[in-house]
Write an enzyme that holds these catalytic residues in place. Structure first.
Site, PDB file in Angstrom:
ATOM      1  CG  ASN A   9      -4.911  -2.151  -0.047  1.00  0.00           C
ATOM      2  OD1 ASN A   9      -4.155  -2.790   0.690  1.00  0.00           O
ATOM      3  ND2 ASN A   9      -4.997  -2.378  -1.357  1.00  0.00           N
ATOM      4  CD1 TRP A  10      -3.064   1.368   5.285  1.00  0.00           C
ATOM      5  CD2 TRP A  10      -1.611   0.686   6.856  1.00  0.00           C
ATOM      6  NE1 TRP A  10      -3.408   1.986   6.468  1.00  0.00           N
ATOM      7  CE2 TRP A  10      -2.538   1.578   7.455  1.00  0.00           C
ATOM      8  CE3 TRP A  10      -0.608   0.127   7.655  1.00  0.00           C
ATOM      9  CZ2 TRP A  10      -2.483   1.918   8.805  1.00  0.00           C
ATOM     10  CZ3 TRP A  10      -0.556   0.472   8.996  1.00  0.00           C
ATOM     11  CH2 TRP A  10      -1.471   1.363   9.567  1.00  0.00           C
ATOM     12  CE  LYS A  11      -2.404  -0.156  -3.267  1.00  0.00           C
ATOM     13  NZ  LYS A  11      -2.421   0.012  -4.702  1.00  0.00           N
ATOM     14  CG  HIS A  97      -6.106  -5.091  -4.532  1.00  0.00           C
ATOM     15  ND1 HIS A  97      -5.186  -4.763  -5.498  1.00  0.00           N
ATOM     16  CD2 HIS A  97      -6.520  -3.931  -3.981  1.00  0.00           C
ATOM     17  CE1 HIS A  97      -5.046  -3.440  -5.529  1.00  0.00           C
ATOM     18  NE2 HIS A  97      -5.844  -2.909  -4.614  1.00  0.00           N
ATOM     19  CD  GLU A  99      -1.852  -3.232  -6.088  1.00  0.00           C
ATOM     20  OE1 GLU A  99      -1.685  -3.554  -4.903  1.00  0.00           O
ATOM     21  OE2 GLU A  99      -2.032  -2.047  -6.449  1.00  0.00           O
ATOM     22  CD  GLU A 169      -9.604  -0.947  -5.527  1.00  0.00           C
ATOM     23  OE1 GLU A 169      -9.357   0.039  -4.833  1.00  0.00           O
ATOM     24  OE2 GLU A 169      -8.865  -1.933  -5.591  1.00  0.00           O
ATOM     25  N   GLY A 175      -3.342   3.681  -8.323  1.00  0.00           N
ATOM     26  CA  GLY A 175      -1.961   4.126  -8.156  1.00  0.00           C
ATOM     27  C   GLY A 175      -1.430   4.946  -9.314  1.00  0.00           C
ATOM     28  CB  SER A 216      -6.016   7.818  -8.341  1.00  0.00           C
ATOM     29  OG  SER A 216      -4.975   7.028  -8.891  1.00  0.00           O
ATOM     30  N   GLY A 237      -5.744   3.482  -1.425  1.00  0.00           N
ATOM     31  CA  GLY A 237      -4.391   2.932  -1.348  1.00  0.00           C
ATOM     32  C   GLY A 237      -3.416   3.992  -0.864  1.00  0.00           C
ATOM     33  N   GLY A 238      -2.743   4.645  -1.808  1.00  0.00           N
ATOM     34  CA  GLY A 238      -1.673   5.591  -1.488  1.00  0.00           C
ATOM     35  C   GLY A 238      -2.044   6.621  -0.417  1.00  0.00           C
TER      36      GLY A 238
HETATM   37  C1  PEP Z   1      -6.011   0.282  -3.933  1.00  0.00           C
HETATM   38  O1  PEP Z   1      -4.960  -0.150  -3.509  1.00  0.00           O
HETATM   39  O2  PEP Z   1      -7.015  -0.427  -3.837  1.00  0.00           O
HETATM   40  C2  PEP Z   1      -6.059   1.619  -4.530  1.00  0.00           C
HETATM   41  C3  PEP Z   1      -7.206   2.071  -4.955  1.00  0.00           C
HETATM   42  O3  PEP Z   1      -4.879   2.310  -4.596  1.00  0.00           O
HETATM   43  P1  PEP Z   1      -4.708   3.896  -4.894  1.00  0.00           P
HETATM   44  O4  PEP Z   1      -5.678   4.617  -3.990  1.00  0.00           O
HETATM   45  O5  PEP Z   1      -3.278   4.185  -4.520  1.00  0.00           O
HETATM   46  O6  PEP Z   1      -5.004   4.122  -6.325  1.00  0.00           O
END
Ligand code: PEP
Length: 255
Positions: A9-11, A97, A99, A169, A175, A216, A237-238
């Site tokens: 997930n590049w957001k 998600h 967010e 999640e 994050g 994370s 994500g990251g």
């Molecule tokens: C996400 O965006 O769904 C996520 C899990 O982000 P991260 O891996 O950065 O915690």
């Protein structure tokens, strides 16, 4: 046996040019890892880069997804994206998600409508659920996450549910660098998420649906999650923005 699925997930990161650079840096490795059907890999860039990324991975087993959609299929909904626009260029779509729930007011009801629309247009949803820190600390995880799953899949047929993916999640892990423990995530997925699916459908369906962990995930901690029997991959994500890290995470899934 459930095939593991890892989605990046590049957001709201990467211009089209940057997306091209990132995909070029990892395409060959990811294609090798996804070959043979032992692992599904999905890249979810921002909408504007979806066609570009789809073009770059065409002819490989790498799949592409969007990060959201709207439940209506066309009309006066300024700024929104519809399922018939997405299914021309990608196969998957992330829905609900945290967010989107937190910053854009998405509700369980909206998530349910979006899943129905995605499925009606042959898009495979990746449905996100997870509790916040206060709920976690108050021992409300099972009630809250179970409720999210039941609301998300209300009125959705068994076969459609089987083709969907869920992502557990915990919001406090997204994050933050503070991932859940493998055993903790395994318990929520096995007992709460599969439990809710078994209640809605039946035990066989609950066992067939793939459920990822997200929050994370890094090359360092990923093995702990993939060692868990209830966890079928990761929503990343990251670490999906760094070619070497995302490749390392995908490698860990096929070990
Ligand atoms: C996400 O965006 O769904 C996520 C899990 O982000 P991260 O891996 O950065 O915690």
């Amino acid at each position: 046996m459930r095939t593991p699925i890892i989605a990046g997930n590049w957001k709201m990161n990467k211009t089209i040019a940057e997306a091209r650079e990132l995909v070029n840096a990892m395409r060959d490795d990811l294609a090798r890892l996804a070959a043979g059907g032992k692992l599904d890999i999905v890249l979810c860039p921002p909408f504007i880069a979806v066609p570009e990324v789809a073009g770059l991975v065409r002819g490989t087993p790498i799949r592409v997804g969007a990060q959201n959609l709207f439940w209506e299929t066309k009309g006066a909904f300024t700024g929104e994206i519809a399922a018939p626009m997405l299914n021309e260029v990608c196969e998957h779509v992330i829905i609900g998600h945290s967010e989107r729930r937190q910053y854009f007011g998405e509700t369980d009801e909206g998530v349910n409508k979006k899943i129905k629309t995605a499925l009606a247009h042959h898009l495979k949803p990746i449905v996100c659920v997870g509790e916040n820190l206060a709920q976690n600390e108050a021992g409300q995880t099972a009630a809250f996450v179970g409720g999210q799953v039941r609301a998300a899949f209300q009125g959705i047929a068994r076969d459609d549910a089987r083709g969907s993916v869920l992502a557990y999640e915990p919001i406090w892990a997204i994050g933050t660098g503070k991932a859940a423990s493998g055993a903790g995530a395994n318990a929520v997925i096995g007992l709460t998420i599969r439990g809710a699916l078994a209640e809605l459908y039946d035990e066989a369906t609950a066992q067939a649906v793939r459920v990822q962990y997200g929050g994370s995930v890094t090359p360092k901690n990923v093995a702990e999650f993939f060692a868990q029997p209830e966890i079928d991959g990761a929503l990343v994500g990251g670490a999906s923005l760094v070619a070497a890290d995302f490749i390392a995470i995908c490698k860990a899934a096929v070990k």
